[in-house]
Scaffold this motif. Structure first.
Motif, short mmCIF file in Angstrom:
data_model
loop_
_atom_site.label_atom_id
_atom_site.label_comp_id
_atom_site.label_asym_id
_atom_site.label_seq_id
_atom_site.Cartn_x
_atom_site.Cartn_y
_atom_site.Cartn_z
N LYS A 73 0.80 -1.22 0.00
CA LYS A 73 0.00 0.00 0.00
C LYS A 73 0.84 1.28 0.00
O LYS A 73 0.50 2.25 -0.67
CB LYS A 73 -0.93 0.00 1.22
CG LYS A 73 -2.02 -1.05 1.18
CD LYS A 73 -3.05 -0.75 0.10
CE LYS A 73 -4.25 -1.68 0.22
NZ LYS A 73 -3.93 -3.09 -0.04
N ASN A 74 1.96 1.26 0.74
CA ASN A 74 2.75 2.49 0.85
C ASN A 74 3.64 2.74 -0.37
O ASN A 74 4.41 3.70 -0.41
CB ASN A 74 3.61 2.46 2.11
CG ASN A 74 4.65 1.35 2.08
OD1 ASN A 74 4.44 0.31 1.46
ND2 ASN A 74 5.76 1.55 2.77
N LYS A 75 3.53 1.87 -1.40
CA LYS A 75 4.28 2.09 -2.64
C LYS A 75 3.38 2.07 -3.87
O LYS A 75 3.85 2.14 -5.01
CB LYS A 75 5.37 1.02 -2.79
CG LYS A 75 6.48 1.12 -1.76
CD LYS A 75 7.57 0.09 -2.02
CE LYS A 75 8.70 0.23 -1.00
NZ LYS A 75 9.77 -0.78 -1.23
N GLN A 76 2.07 1.97 -3.66
CA GLN A 76 1.15 1.89 -4.78
C GLN A 76 1.08 3.18 -5.58
O GLN A 76 0.86 3.15 -6.79
CB GLN A 76 -0.25 1.51 -4.29
CG GLN A 76 -0.38 0.04 -3.94
CD GLN A 76 -1.79 -0.34 -3.55
OE1 GLN A 76 -2.71 0.47 -3.65
NE2 GLN A 76 -1.97 -1.57 -3.11
N GLY A 77 1.28 4.31 -4.93
CA GLY A 77 1.24 5.59 -5.64
C GLY A 77 2.32 5.66 -6.71
O GLY A 77 2.05 5.96 -7.87
N ARG A 78 3.55 5.37 -6.32
CA ARG A 78 4.64 5.44 -7.30
C ARG A 78 4.54 4.32 -8.33
O ARG A 78 4.85 4.55 -9.50
CB ARG A 78 5.98 5.42 -6.57
CG ARG A 78 6.36 4.14 -5.87
CD ARG A 78 7.46 4.33 -4.85
NE ARG A 78 6.93 4.99 -3.65
CZ ARG A 78 7.67 5.25 -2.58
NH1 ARG A 78 8.96 4.96 -2.58
NH2 ARG A 78 7.14 5.82 -1.52
N ALA A 79 4.08 3.12 -7.92
CA ALA A 79 3.93 2.02 -8.88
C ALA A 79 2.88 2.39 -9.92
O ALA A 79 3.06 2.17 -11.12
CB ALA A 79 3.54 0.74 -8.16
#
Length: 407
Positions: free
Chosen positions: A125-131
């Motif tokens: 969840k804490n990397k979904q924005g950049r992915a």
């Protein structure tokens, strides 16, 4: 290559093709209008019908992906997309163009949401924005590729040649997706009978009052996103050719400049989303977009047009990077693909009417009026974003992470 990277590469390939195909229409628009003797508003209907196909394709393939698997359903979306793209180059009249673009839209509509769902399920969840931002950049790669190919192919082969060339990379995307394993999270959910009973049901998007309000708010935001993008990218190259005296190559340079701004904006948006939270990041970009598009109508000279286009692209389409993570966050896995495809492609269908309205405005008013219309849309999206609330019913209290805390 690990599974997370494979999902990004596969989804980037799909969105690159989709972005390229959409911009082919933009660059070929004047030739199509001239050959079939139609007006600007009628020409804008080509894009609108494509987006209508995306809505139906998104709903159909989204439901199928929730029921039968993400990767498996990709095969059908790619085949339809390839067929529709190739047939467009064979169209004998405007009615056939509409039909073939609708077919291409069916495939493209399914492709977007499934790809974004795969990425959301593969990344924490804490990397979904950049992915999600990495994937969204693929659409801008497609824009740049379309601009380059248009400058080379249109003078030699005409508008039909673009769509014949456009079908070739689809084969590559088909191969990439065929070698991608099914989502482990989806496979795990198949073991839970309660999830199976809910899989791929549209009524789950309105299961309760809060979920229904969330669905409506997200649909408004998606509609504005597409309306703004299409309003800018479909007509501005033609308008710049007239108002600034730019050639096809010159308008292609503007498109590349704007696309570069969009790419930087997307990558920035993804980083902001993971650090500042979804709502705060969308708030900043929506208000900045409203200001940027309004003042862009006063840009003059080649330097002002290029720099202004990059700034507008940075804010207005930088937000595109977040929708995969945004929609996925608010819905459980059993309806995640259905929600992502249905909501975003609803936005595509309704927002896809924007080129018709912008074309009408440009025929009866001026570019300042058209850009003011877009600025108002971003303000409406801002209000919808403020109404979003976390759906506690779908989240376990202990499953708190950096992203949910930021929201």
């Amino acid at each position: 290559m690990n599974y997370q990277k494979k999902t990004v590469v596969a989804s980037v390939a799909g969105l690159t093709l989709e972005g390229m195909d959409i911009m082919f229409i933009s660059f070929a628009m004047s030739m199509i209008i001239g050959q079939f003797h139609i007006g600007m508003a009628t020409g804008g209907l080509i894009s609108s019908i494509t987006n209508l196909g995306m809505l139906f394709g998104g709903m159909i393939f989204g439901i199928l992906a929730d029921k039968f698997g993400r990767v498996k359903v990709f095969t059908y979306t790619i085949i339809l997309f390839a067929i529709g793209t190739a047939l467009t180059g064979l169209a004998a009249n405007i009615e056939q163009v509409y039909i073939f673009r609708f077919i291409a839209g069916l495939g493209a509509g399914g492709e977007y949401g499934i790809g974004m769902t795969l990425v959301a399920e593969a990344w924490p969840k804490n990397k979904q924005g950049r992915a999600s931002s990495y994937v969204s950049v693929g659409a801008q790669f497609g824009v740049i590729l379309a601009a380059l190919l248009s400058a080379l192919i249109l003078p030699a082969w005409g508008w039909r040649g673009l769509f014949f060339i456009g079908v070739i990379p689809v084969i590559f995307a088909f191969i990439v997706r065929k070698n991608l394993d099914e989502s482990p999270e989806w496979l795990e959910s198949k073991k839970v009978k309660q999830n199976i009973d809910k899989q791929g049901k549209l009524k789950q998007l309105f299961a309760n009052q809060r979920t229904a309000a969330t669905t409506i708010a997200l649909a408004i935001m998606a509609t504005v996103q597409i309306a703004g993008y299409n309003g800018l990218m479909i007509w501005l190259p033609s308008m710049l050719q007239q108002s600034q005296g730019l050639s096809v190559s010159g308008s292609a340079l503007w498109t590349i400049s704007t696309a570069v701004g969009m790419i930087i904006g997307m990558l920035t948006f993804g980083q902001f989303m993971d650090r500042l939270g979804m709502k705060r990041t969308y708030g900043i970009f929506l208000l900045a977009s409203a200001v940027a598009v309004f003042f862009y109508s006063y840009a003059s000279g080649s330097t002002g047009v290029l720099i202004g286009g990059a700034i507008v692209g940075f804010f207005s389409n930088g937000m595109f990077a977040g929708y995969g993570a945004l929609i996925s966050y608010y819905y459980p896995i059993e309806i995640r693909s259905t929600a992502t495809n249905t909501i975003f492609n609803f936005g595509r269908a309704l927002g896809g009417l924007s080129p018709i309205l912008v074309g009408f405005i440009l025929e009866h008013a001026n570019i300042t009026t058209a850009m003011s219309y877009l600025a108002v849309l971003y303000c409406i999206s801002f209000m919808a974003m403020l109404s979003l609330k976390k759906n506690q019913a779908e989240r376990k209290p202990k499953a708190v992470n950096k992203l949910s805390e930021a929201i």
